[in-house]
Design a protein around this motif. Structure first.
Motif, PDB file in Angstrom:
ATOM      1  N   UNK A 142       0.829  -1.203   0.000  1.00 37.38           N
ATOM      2  CA  UNK A 142       0.000   0.000   0.000  1.00 37.38           C
ATOM      3  C   UNK A 142       0.864   1.254   0.000  1.00 37.38           C
ATOM      4  N   UNK A 143       1.876   1.263   0.816  1.00 35.75           N
ATOM      5  CA  UNK A 143       2.766   2.415   0.890  1.00 35.75           C
ATOM      6  C   UNK A 143       3.511   2.674  -0.402  1.00 35.75           C
ATOM      7  N   UNK A 144       3.988   1.617  -1.019  1.00 39.65           N
ATOM      8  CA  UNK A 144       4.706   1.788  -2.286  1.00 39.65           C
ATOM      9  C   UNK A 144       3.766   2.216  -3.400  1.00 39.65           C
ATOM     10  N   UNK A 145       2.548   1.739  -3.378  1.00 38.30           N
ATOM     11  CA  UNK A 145       1.571   2.140  -4.388  1.00 38.30           C
ATOM     12  C   UNK A 145       1.354   3.646  -4.328  1.00 38.30           C
ATOM     13  N   UNK A 146       1.281   4.191  -3.121  1.00 33.90           N
ATOM     14  CA  UNK A 146       1.044   5.622  -2.957  1.00 33.90           C
ATOM     15  C   UNK A 146       2.312   6.437  -3.142  1.00 33.90           C
ATOM     16  N   UNK A 147       3.473   5.856  -2.840  1.00 33.53           N
ATOM     17  CA  UNK A 147       4.718   6.602  -2.898  1.00 33.53           C
ATOM     18  C   UNK A 147       5.591   6.284  -4.090  1.00 33.53           C
ATOM     19  N   UNK A 148       5.172   5.383  -4.940  1.00 35.56           N
ATOM     20  CA  UNK A 148       5.974   5.005  -6.094  1.00 35.56           C
ATOM     21  C   UNK A 148       6.783   3.752  -5.819  1.00 35.56           C
ATOM     22  N   UNK A 149       6.910   2.935  -6.813  1.00 28.42           N
ATOM     23  CA  UNK A 149       7.667   1.695  -6.677  1.00 28.42           C
ATOM     24  C   UNK A 149       6.741   0.515  -6.427  1.00 28.42           C
ATOM     25  N   UNK A 150       7.357  -0.626  -6.136  1.00 30.23           N
ATOM     26  CA  UNK A 150       6.565  -1.820  -5.863  1.00 30.23           C
ATOM     27  C   UNK A 150       7.339  -2.764  -4.956  1.00 30.23           C
ATOM     28  N   UNK A 151       6.598  -3.690  -4.389  1.00 30.39           N
ATOM     29  CA  UNK A 151       7.159  -4.672  -3.467  1.00 30.39           C
ATOM     30  C   UNK A 151       7.008  -6.044  -4.115  1.00 30.39           C
ATOM     31  N   UNK A 152       8.019  -6.899  -4.027  1.00 29.00           N
ATOM     32  CA  UNK A 152       7.882  -8.252  -4.604  1.00 29.00           C
ATOM     33  C   UNK A 152       6.759  -9.032  -3.913  1.00 29.00           C
ATOM     34  N   UNK A 153       6.391 -10.144  -4.493  1.00 35.22           N
ATOM     35  CA  UNK A 153       5.384 -11.027  -3.903  1.00 35.22           C
ATOM     36  C   UNK A 153       5.792 -11.393  -2.480  1.00 35.22           C
ATOM     37  N   UNK A 154       4.810 -11.715  -1.653  1.00 34.84           N
ATOM     38  CA  UNK A 154       5.037 -11.974  -0.232  1.00 34.84           C
ATOM     39  C   UNK A 154       6.183 -12.949   0.020  1.00 34.84           C
ATOM     40  N   UNK A 155       6.171 -14.114  -0.619  1.00 32.68           N
ATOM     41  CA  UNK A 155       7.205 -15.116  -0.335  1.00 32.68           C
ATOM     42  C   UNK A 155       8.603 -14.616  -0.708  1.00 32.68           C
ATOM     43  N   UNK A 156       8.712 -13.901  -1.812  1.00 33.18           N
ATOM     44  CA  UNK A 156      10.005 -13.355  -2.245  1.00 33.18           C
ATOM     45  C   UNK A 156      10.439 -12.248  -1.277  1.00 33.18           C
ATOM     46  N   UNK A 157       9.513 -11.338  -0.966  1.00 32.83           N
ATOM     47  CA  UNK A 157       9.816 -10.241  -0.046  1.00 32.83           C
ATOM     48  C   UNK A 157      10.279 -10.781   1.305  1.00 32.83           C
ATOM     49  N   UNK A 158       9.531 -11.744   1.864  1.00 28.78           N
ATOM     50  CA  UNK A 158       9.849 -12.271   3.185  1.00 28.78           C
ATOM     51  C   UNK A 158      11.217 -12.952   3.189  1.00 28.78           C
ATOM     52  N   UNK A 159      11.485 -13.742   2.155  1.00 27.70           N
ATOM     53  CA  UNK A 159      12.777 -14.432   2.086  1.00 27.70           C
ATOM     54  C   UNK A 159      13.925 -13.425   1.991  1.00 27.70           C
ATOM     55  N   UNK A 160      13.775 -12.417   1.120  1.00 27.20           N
ATOM     56  CA  UNK A 160      14.831 -11.403   0.989  1.00 27.20           C
ATOM     57  C   UNK A 160      15.020 -10.634   2.285  1.00 27.20           C
ATOM     58  N   UNK A 161      13.904 -10.278   2.924  1.00 27.02           N
ATOM     59  CA  UNK A 161      13.956  -9.504   4.149  1.00 27.02           C
ATOM     60  C   UNK A 161      14.619 -10.296   5.273  1.00 27.02           C
ATOM     61  N   UNK A 162      14.141 -11.493   5.536  1.00 22.72           N
ATOM     62  CA  UNK A 162      14.611 -12.279   6.675  1.00 22.72           C
ATOM     63  C   UNK A 162      16.001 -12.879   6.470  1.00 22.72           C
ATOM     64  N   UNK A 163      16.461 -12.936   5.226  1.00 21.45           N
ATOM     65  CA  UNK A 163      17.798 -13.496   4.963  1.00 21.45           C
ATOM     66  C   UNK A 163      18.843 -12.440   4.642  1.00 21.45           C
ATOM     67  N   UNK A 164      18.443 -11.174   4.666  1.00 19.90           N
ATOM     68  CA  UNK A 164      19.393 -10.103   4.397  1.00 19.90           C
ATOM     69  C   UNK A 164      20.456 -10.091   5.508  1.00 19.90           C
ATOM     70  N   UNK A 165      21.729  -9.910   5.149  1.00 21.48           N
ATOM     71  CA  UNK A 165      22.786  -9.917   6.168  1.00 21.48           C
ATOM     72  C   UNK A 165      22.607  -8.825   7.231  1.00 21.48           C
ATOM     73  N   UNK A 166      21.868  -7.775   6.914  1.00 20.30           N
ATOM     74  CA  UNK A 166      21.656  -6.691   7.873  1.00 20.30           C
ATOM     75  C   UNK A 166      20.330  -6.822   8.622  1.00 20.30           C
ATOM     76  N   UNK A 167      19.662  -7.934   8.458  1.00 16.29           N
ATOM     77  CA  UNK A 167      18.369  -8.163   9.105  1.00 16.29           C
ATOM     78  C   UNK A 167      18.522  -8.409  10.600  1.00 16.29           C
ATOM     79  N   UNK A 168      17.686  -7.740  11.363  1.00 15.01           N
ATOM     80  CA  UNK A 168      17.561  -7.975  12.799  1.00 15.01           C
ATOM     81  C   UNK A 168      16.095  -7.685  13.120  1.00 15.01           C
ATOM     82  N   UNK A 169      15.320  -8.687  13.518  1.00 16.61           N
ATOM     83  CA  UNK A 169      13.888  -8.457  13.754  1.00 16.61           C
ATOM     84  C   UNK A 169      13.615  -7.395  14.812  1.00 16.61           C
TER      85      UNK A 169
END
Length: 152
Positions: free
Chosen positions: A37-64
Motif C-alpha cells: 500500500x505504501x509503495x503504491x502511494x509513494x511510487x515503486x513496488x514490493x515483490x510477492x510476499x514469499x520473495x519479499x519475506x525471504x529477501x527480508x529475513x535473509x538479508x545480512x543486515x536483518x535484525x527483527x
C-alpha cells in the motif's frame, strides 16, 4: 538523508491508541500488505510476499528487533524497517493513521534505538519528488546528504 545521533532525540510519548512491537514471521503478510500500500502511494513496488519475506529475513543486515511495528485496534498501521548498518530501509504509515504523528514517532523510536546502540548517525533514501516524506524527515532533524558521482 541523515540524522546525527550525537544531538538529542526528543522524548517519545506513544499515544494509547498505538501499540509498538517488533517484527515476527507471523506478521509478514500484514507487514507486506502495508508495504504494498505504501509503495503504491509513494511510487515503486514490493515483490510477492514469499520473495519479499525471504529477501527480508535473509538479508545480512536483518535484525527483527530493528523492524518496528505500530498497531491500532484494527491492525498494523505503521512499519519502520531498519538495517543493522543504522539505515532506515522503509517507513510506511497506513492512510487511516496518517496525519497523527505516527511516522514521526517511528522515526524517533528508530533514532533512539540506534543511539542506544552507539551509532553516530542514521541514514535513509527518499525520492527527490517525495516532498511530503522529506518534510517529515526534516521535521525529525534529518538533512540532505548528497553523494558526488565519480565517473568510471
Amino acid at each position: 538523508m541523515r540524522r546525527d545521533l550525537v544531538k538529542d532525540v526528543p522524548a517519545i510519548d506513544w499515544p494509547e491508541e498505538f501499540e509498538l512491537s517488533t517484527y515476527r514471521a507471523e506478521l509478514a503478510p500484514a507487514v507486506h500488505s502495508l508495504m504494498e500500500l505504501g509503495y503504491r502511494e509513494g511510487g515503486g513496488r514490493v515483490p510477492a510476499l514469499d520473495v519479499w519475506q525471504q529477501r527480508f529475513e535473509r538479508d545480512p543486515e536483518y535484525d527483527p528487533t530493528l523492524c518496528f511495528i505500530a498497531r491500532d485496534a484494527e491492525g498494523i498501521v505503521g512499519v519502520a524497517q531498519c538495517w543493522t548498518s543504522s539505515y532506515i530501509k522503509n517507513l510506511v504509515v497506513h492512510p487511516r493513521a496518517q496525519g497523527r504523528g505516527l511516522g514521526r514517532l517511528l522515526l524517533l523510536h528508530a533514532f533512539r534505538t540506534f543511539q542506544q546502540r552507539r551509532e553516530g548517525f542514521v541514514d535513509l533514501k527518499v525520492l527527490e519528488d517525495n516532498r511530503r516524506a522529506q518534510s517529515l524527515y526534516e521535521s525529525a532533524g534529518m538533512y540532505v546528504v548528497r553523494r558526488e558521482l565519480v565517473p568510471e
